[in-house]
Design a protein around this motif. Structure first.
Motif, PDB file in Angstrom:
ATOM      1  N   PRO A 135      -2.995  -0.159  -0.057  1.00 33.63           N
ATOM      2  CA  PRO A 135      -3.706   0.492   1.050  1.00 33.63           C
ATOM      3  C   PRO A 135      -4.257   1.859   0.655  1.00 33.63           C
ATOM      4  O   PRO A 135      -4.070   2.340  -0.475  1.00 33.63           O
ATOM      5  CB  PRO A 135      -2.627   0.619   2.118  1.00 33.63           C
ATOM      6  CG  PRO A 135      -1.373   0.791   1.324  1.00 33.63           C
ATOM      7  CD  PRO A 135      -1.538  -0.048   0.090  1.00 33.63           C
ATOM      8  N   PHE A 136      -4.918   2.482   1.609  1.00 36.60           N
ATOM      9  CA  PHE A 136      -5.457   3.827   1.456  1.00 36.60           C
ATOM     10  C   PHE A 136      -4.865   4.694   2.570  1.00 36.60           C
ATOM     11  O   PHE A 136      -5.334   4.644   3.710  1.00 36.60           O
ATOM     12  CB  PHE A 136      -6.981   3.807   1.533  1.00 36.60           C
ATOM     13  CG  PHE A 136      -7.624   3.040   0.419  1.00 36.60           C
ATOM     14  CD1 PHE A 136      -7.936   3.645  -0.781  1.00 36.60           C
ATOM     15  CD2 PHE A 136      -7.905   1.687   0.571  1.00 36.60           C
ATOM     16  CE1 PHE A 136      -8.516   2.928  -1.809  1.00 36.60           C
ATOM     17  CE2 PHE A 136      -8.485   0.963  -0.448  1.00 36.60           C
ATOM     18  CZ  PHE A 136      -8.790   1.591  -1.649  1.00 36.60           C
ATOM     19  N   PRO A 137      -3.829   5.472   2.290  1.00 34.59           N
ATOM     20  CA  PRO A 137      -3.174   6.270   3.334  1.00 34.59           C
ATOM     21  C   PRO A 137      -4.104   7.263   4.011  1.00 34.59           C
ATOM     22  O   PRO A 137      -3.836   7.690   5.133  1.00 34.59           O
ATOM     23  CB  PRO A 137      -2.053   6.992   2.572  1.00 34.59           C
ATOM     24  CG  PRO A 137      -1.860   6.221   1.314  1.00 34.59           C
ATOM     25  CD  PRO A 137      -3.193   5.634   0.981  1.00 34.59           C
ATOM     26  N   GLU A 138      -5.180   7.641   3.348  1.00 32.47           N
ATOM     27  CA  GLU A 138      -6.116   8.581   3.955  1.00 32.47           C
ATOM     28  C   GLU A 138      -6.869   7.973   5.136  1.00 32.47           C
ATOM     29  O   GLU A 138      -7.383   8.709   5.992  1.00 32.47           O
ATOM     30  CB  GLU A 138      -7.126   9.062   2.912  1.00 32.47           C
ATOM     31  CG  GLU A 138      -6.520   9.721   1.688  1.00 32.47           C
ATOM     32  CD  GLU A 138      -6.022   8.725   0.648  1.00 32.47           C
ATOM     33  OE1 GLU A 138      -5.345   9.144  -0.300  1.00 32.47           O
ATOM     34  OE2 GLU A 138      -6.313   7.520   0.809  1.00 32.47           O
ATOM     35  N   ASP A 139      -6.939   6.650   5.203  1.00 34.15           N
ATOM     36  CA  ASP A 139      -7.737   5.976   6.219  1.00 34.15           C
ATOM     37  C   ASP A 139      -6.928   5.114   7.178  1.00 34.15           C
ATOM     38  O   ASP A 139      -7.487   4.595   8.152  1.00 34.15           O
ATOM     39  CB  ASP A 139      -8.809   5.098   5.553  1.00 34.15           C
ATOM     40  CG  ASP A 139      -9.714   5.899   4.641  1.00 34.15           C
ATOM     41  OD1 ASP A 139     -10.530   6.674   5.165  1.00 34.15           O
ATOM     42  OD2 ASP A 139      -9.604   5.763   3.411  1.00 34.15           O
ATOM     43  N   GLU A 140      -5.645   4.915   6.931  1.00 34.45           N
ATOM     44  CA  GLU A 140      -4.845   4.039   7.781  1.00 34.45           C
ATOM     45  C   GLU A 140      -3.393   4.494   7.758  1.00 34.45           C
ATOM     46  O   GLU A 140      -2.994   5.291   6.907  1.00 34.45           O
ATOM     47  CB  GLU A 140      -4.953   2.574   7.309  1.00 34.45           C
ATOM     48  CG  GLU A 140      -4.766   2.405   5.816  1.00 34.45           C
ATOM     49  CD  GLU A 140      -5.110   1.014   5.326  1.00 34.45           C
ATOM     50  OE1 GLU A 140      -5.110   0.081   6.146  1.00 34.45           O
ATOM     51  OE2 GLU A 140      -5.368   0.858   4.118  1.00 34.45           O
ATOM     52  N   GLY A 141      -2.617   3.983   8.702  1.00 35.16           N
ATOM     53  CA  GLY A 141      -1.203   4.319   8.745  1.00 35.16           C
ATOM     54  C   GLY A 141      -0.870   5.341   9.825  1.00 35.16           C
ATOM     55  O   GLY A 141      -1.710   5.756  10.621  1.00 35.16           O
ATOM     56  N   SER A 153      -0.024  20.844   5.916  1.00 37.68           N
ATOM     57  CA  SER A 153      -0.036  21.165   7.335  1.00 37.68           C
ATOM     58  C   SER A 153       0.963  20.336   8.122  1.00 37.68           C
ATOM     59  O   SER A 153       1.250  20.652   9.279  1.00 37.68           O
ATOM     60  CB  SER A 153      -1.449  20.947   7.917  1.00 37.68           C
ATOM     61  OG  SER A 153      -1.845  19.589   7.749  1.00 37.68           O
ATOM     62  N   GLU A 154       1.512  19.274   7.526  1.00 41.43           N
ATOM     63  CA  GLU A 154       2.462  18.406   8.213  1.00 41.43           C
ATOM     64  C   GLU A 154       3.681  18.190   7.330  1.00 41.43           C
ATOM     65  O   GLU A 154       3.602  18.247   6.099  1.00 41.43           O
ATOM     66  CB  GLU A 154       1.812  17.050   8.530  1.00 41.43           C
ATOM     67  CG  GLU A 154       0.599  17.151   9.445  1.00 41.43           C
ATOM     68  CD  GLU A 154      -0.138  15.838   9.559  1.00 41.43           C
ATOM     69  OE1 GLU A 154       0.143  14.943   8.729  1.00 41.43           O
ATOM     70  OE2 GLU A 154      -0.980  15.705  10.453  1.00 41.43           O
ATOM     71  N   VAL A 155       4.808  17.929   7.978  1.00 43.67           N
ATOM     72  CA  VAL A 155       6.060  17.640   7.285  1.00 43.67           C
ATOM     73  C   VAL A 155       6.485  16.234   7.672  1.00 43.67           C
ATOM     74  O   VAL A 155       6.605  15.918   8.864  1.00 43.67           O
ATOM     75  CB  VAL A 155       7.154  18.657   7.665  1.00 43.67           C
ATOM     76  CG1 VAL A 155       8.476  18.268   7.006  1.00 43.67           C
ATOM     77  CG2 VAL A 155       6.751  20.057   7.244  1.00 43.67           C
ATOM     78  N   GLY A 156       6.694  15.388   6.690  1.00 41.33           N
ATOM     79  CA  GLY A 156       7.091  14.014   6.969  1.00 41.33           C
ATOM     80  C   GLY A 156       6.566  13.072   5.914  1.00 41.33           C
ATOM     81  O   GLY A 156       6.307  13.459   4.770  1.00 41.33           O
ATOM     82  N   ALA A 157       6.414  11.814   6.298  1.00 39.43           N
ATOM     83  CA  ALA A 157       5.952  10.773   5.384  1.00 39.43           C
ATOM     84  C   ALA A 157       4.901   9.925   6.088  1.00 39.43           C
ATOM     85  O   ALA A 157       4.857   9.835   7.314  1.00 39.43           O
ATOM     86  CB  ALA A 157       7.112   9.900   4.908  1.00 39.43           C
ATOM     87  N   ARG A 158       4.049   9.306   5.290  1.00 40.76           N
ATOM     88  CA  ARG A 158       3.010   8.410   5.791  1.00 40.76           C
ATOM     89  C   ARG A 158       3.463   6.975   5.594  1.00 40.76           C
ATOM     90  O   ARG A 158       3.881   6.578   4.485  1.00 40.76           O
ATOM     91  CB  ARG A 158       1.715   8.651   5.026  1.00 40.76           C
ATOM     92  CG  ARG A 158       0.499   7.958   5.606  1.00 40.76           C
ATOM     93  CD  ARG A 158      -0.021   8.678   6.803  1.00 40.76           C
ATOM     94  NE  ARG A 158      -1.348   8.205   7.206  1.00 40.76           N
ATOM     95  CZ  ARG A 158      -1.984   8.666   8.269  1.00 40.76           C
ATOM     96  NH1 ARG A 158      -1.439   9.611   9.010  1.00 40.76           N
ATOM     97  NH2 ARG A 158      -3.175   8.195   8.588  1.00 40.76           N
ATOM     98  N   VAL A 159       3.378   6.168   6.665  1.00 40.40           N
ATOM     99  CA  VAL A 159       3.857   4.783   6.634  1.00 40.40           C
ATOM    100  C   VAL A 159       2.700   3.856   6.972  1.00 40.40           C
ATOM    101  O   VAL A 159       1.949   4.099   7.928  1.00 40.40           O
ATOM    102  CB  VAL A 159       5.025   4.581   7.623  1.00 40.40           C
ATOM    103  CG1 VAL A 159       5.488   3.121   7.602  1.00 40.40           C
ATOM    104  CG2 VAL A 159       6.181   5.499   7.273  1.00 40.40           C
TER     105      VAL A 159
END
Length: 444
Positions: A204-210, A189-195
């Motif tokens: 870390p856990f990208p699902e819960d932070e960032g 649903s999104e285009v990009g990156a998780r930081v």
């Protein structure tokens, strides 16, 4: 008298058998199997021609974990949310799929510089996440490097880098190629990156932070540090920063994740998380839980429901010492002409979007992370009442009470003495008697 469900089922079954005999040629070794599907709560009959429920509706088996186009469409059609948010994590790739189909690090990380010095994808540590696939961490304490010691090669953990520069001049600059052409649009649903900006000793856990960064924008991230020091027992409840085979420092979020994951192991006999949770544990099951296997799906839902309802508790207090990195994210329109000039002068491809004038296929993400200041805020807890405070208060109160008692006794004695002198004035009576005797004697 009305027919019972069993009679209705037999009538439908007899009708189906007669229709099949009329339309299909006779087959040898005909077999029929009656089973019960706990997910749909109905009887299922499987024979040589397929699987049907008692109303002759075709039943698609998902027990093997393999779905066709029709089954995938059916899953999305049964979604109860307008954005398919209830299906997040349903189609999760396995670790083998990540290894075989994820973007290689050298193609994903196009350019990198740290404090105005060049770096590359080799300086990043790779690890799998549950929702965002393959992730990469710069300056991670978990990255292993090969060094030579006494003429022999040895694999050790990389040394964590430190910085003394502040402001946008230094910091980490990264250009990523997210390859949007390889996206599964229905699952993305999104285009990009998780930081995520975190401690080098944490995974870390990208699902819960960032936070997310998108193409076509140049993102700057200012970072400030905050130290938390909590008081342990008996005054407070916190956990020391002990490490294990999977993690170097304790984290409350990781502890809760591990607690739920071990409950999956115990009840469902399979693992859910692809993160480092329990990666080297001896009791970790070999099979990954599948939401398309009925027993495992029901078991996973029951474990999560029990955790949310606090049917089982996880002893995961906050860490006694914790480092938080507070981020301030700003974005601006990128200057493609600048990067085009750099690419032409370097004679090296630094981004795929520079070769196309179309913004619809832009798959380049640029961001810059730097320290706002080297000063940091420290929040330290202290015991409200210690043993030393107890002794001091006890001694002070004891001295106060004893001092008041002695003064009171002395004043009481003095008061009684004065009272006796007033009531019995012996000296004055003797003086009056002597003067009267002299007067009488002289008068005679």
């Amino acid at each position: 008298m009305d027919d019972t469900p069993e009679d209705d089922y037999k009538n439908h079954l007899d009708t189906a058998v007669e229709e099949i005999r009329d339309e299909w040629p006779r087959r040898d070794n005909y077999s029929e199997e009656l089973s019960f599907n706990p997910l749909c709560r109905l009887e299922v009959v499987c024979d040589n021609f397929g699987c049907f429920d008692y109303r002759l509706n075709v039943f698609q088996k998902w027990e093997e974990g393999h779905l066709g186009k029709e089954q995938v469409e059916e899953v999305f059609q049964k979604s109860e949310t307008p954005d398919f948010s209830d299906l997040l994590g349903l189609f999760s790739p396995t670790i083998d799929d990540l290894d075989n189909f994820s973007i290689p690090a050298k193609d994903f990380i196009k350019t990198c510089s740290y404090d105005r010095r060049a770096c590359s994808h080799k300086n990043f540590y790779s690890w799998p996440s549950d929702q965002y696939g393959r992730c990469y961490t710069y300056n991670s304490a978990y990255r292993r490097v090969t060094v030579k010691e006494n003429g022999k090669e040895k694999i050790v953990f990389a040394k964590v880098k430190k910085t003394s520069s502040t402001g946008p001049v230094g910091g980490l600059r990264v250009t990523l190629n997210i390859q949007t052409s390889e996206y599964l649009s229905l699952l993305s649903s999104e285009v990009g990156a998780r930081v995520i900006v975190h401690s080098p000793y944490h995974i870390p856990f990208p699902e819960d932070e960032g936070f997310n960064v998108s193409p076509e924008y140049s993102v700057s991230v200012g970072v400030t540090r905050k130290e938390l020091k909590r008081v342990g027992k008996p005054h407070g409840n916190c956990a020391p920063n002990t490490n294990n085979s999977d993690f170097m420092q304790y984290a409350s979020l990781r502890c809760r994740k591990e607690c739920v994951e071990r409950e999956y192991w115990r009840q469902c006999k399979c693992y859910v998380s692809k993160n480092h949770i329990g990666m080297h544990a001896e009791d970790r099951p070999e099979d990954q839980c599948s939401p398309f296997k009925v027993e495992q799906k029901v078991c996973m839902d029951m474990v999560m429901f029990s955790y949310q309802q606090r049917r089982f508790t996880c002893n995961c207090p906050p860490a006694c010492q914790q480092t938080l990195y507070m981020t301030q994210v700003t974005s601006g329109q990128e200057n493609r002409l600048f990067y085009t000039i750099v690419q032409n002068m370097k004679q090296e491809a630094i981004a795929d979007d520079l070769c196309s004038n179309s913004s619809s296929n832009n798959a380049t993400v640029r961001f810059h992370v730097y320290m706002d200041t080297l000063s940091y805020e420290t929040i330290e807890e202290s015991p409200a009442y210690t043993f030393d405070t107890l002794i001091c208060n006890f001694g002070g109160n004891l001295g106060l009470f004893l001092g008041m008692s002695i003064v009171t006794i002395v004043e009481l004695i003095e008061f009684l003495a004065d009272l006796l002198l007033l009531l019995f004035p012996w000296n004055r009576r003797r003086q009056y008697a002597s003067e009267a005797f002299k007067t009488i004697f002289l008068g005679e």
